[in-house]
Write an enzyme that holds these catalytic residues in place. Sequence first.
Site: not given
Length: 486
Positions: A258-260
């Site tokens: 994920s982007k996180r």
Amino acid sequence: MRTRFPPSPTGFLHLGGLRTALFAWLLAKKTGGTFTLRIEDTDQSREVPGAAENIVRTLSWAGLMPDEGVMLDTKGVLTERGAYGPYHQSKRLDLYRTYADQLVKGGHAYPCFCTAERLDAMRKDQEKRKQAPMYDRTCLELTKEEVKKRLESGEKHVIRMKVPREEEVSYTDEIYGPLTFKGHTIDDQVLMKSDGFPTYHLAHVVDDHLMKMDMVNRGEEWLSSLPKHLILFKALGWKPPRYAHVPLLLNKDRSKLSKRQNDVAAEDYIKKGYLSEALLNFLALLGWNPGTTQELFTLPELIESFSLDRVHKSGAVFDLEKLDWLQGQWMRKIPPNEFASRIKPLVTEKFPAAATDPKFLERAALIQERITFFPEAPDMLSYFYETPTVSVDLIANPKQKITKDDVPKILKIIHEALSAVADVDWSQTTITAALESAIATSGLKKGQILWPLRAALTGREYSPGAYEVAALLGKEETMKRLSAVA
Ligand code: GLU
């Protein structure tokens, strides 16, 4: 083999998308086939201006040029080429409408007039009863006359597929193997939205058929929709392509990438200075294993070795350290001349003297063995263009068994040994010989000579070898720096 990559222009190209494109490209190239790029722009609300162009540019950076469909022309402008166009779905709306009508006529689809509020209430009710969310087929109960009347009055509606709920759908996926889906678990998917645009489900089935695709490789997230697509192919009387669902990219803790937790936009990696060779090599090994110990693959080597039967179905863990290792490996493979010319502007910007440095090529070669990203070059070469300030504290090194008190004595030994090398003979070979004999006669360990020399010349703990640096600094500068340690 005809393969395709059909991104939705809703944002940047995700690394997972780039990997899917790579796999499709490889499959086409392996068979001397065609790789098509289609833009799936049917969700107007999510469209991001410039995204399609950005995706095409990223693919072109990676060397994955489409043979057909949407591509860049010789001037770098977005264009499309091929016998099965248009390749933007938004330009194919009539086609989808035609096939949706055909499905309705054949009893494989039906108009649905349910409002968003009604569907919402239905879903909430199903949730309460712990039922799987599924359209309850209210509009399938309408009489022909009623449907006709409502359509004629222009009432807002969608077209839903009518899933044969009593049947089973079986298919052998190229990666997941044999799969069976029970009809009663499959929802009556919306095929045409009320805005006249198709959903992915109808649009890609129509396009993959009309564009004569042999293989559809796409992300694992589509696997659960596969039975819907197979039902549509059957209802339209078409033979489905082969499907290969590619495993997801995972973080180290096996959660979905994920982007996180990591940057996922391919563009960010380009900006950080990754070589396309490294990034593609890395992506190829995410989910695919060559079955040998080979780790470095050029695109031609990937074309040769890649096969879907070596793509595994468990997710592929994204390991940034591996990517950086590959990046280093690919940096070493750049021809030395090319490497030097790529870093020269960067180094010159910081140290103008580099522009006319006759030894630039050799100095560049020295760091090519150690560098990971081009922008590191100016710093890695800085001691050739500015004199470091070196303290006794840096040279004293407990690991090398050098105390502060030893430093003057050791520097003197080095100084004497190197003074004996004539200016005209100054080279790595003569420096090595002179210092090795100094090591032998002084009884010091190799590191007790090499570490102080290297530190005195570069002012840093990590740098290329002492002999190489001394050779490329020249005798005069080497002697000056040895004497300057304070
Ligand atoms: N537009 C779809 C996506 O971006 C394409 C999936 C497919 O390869 O069919 O996920």
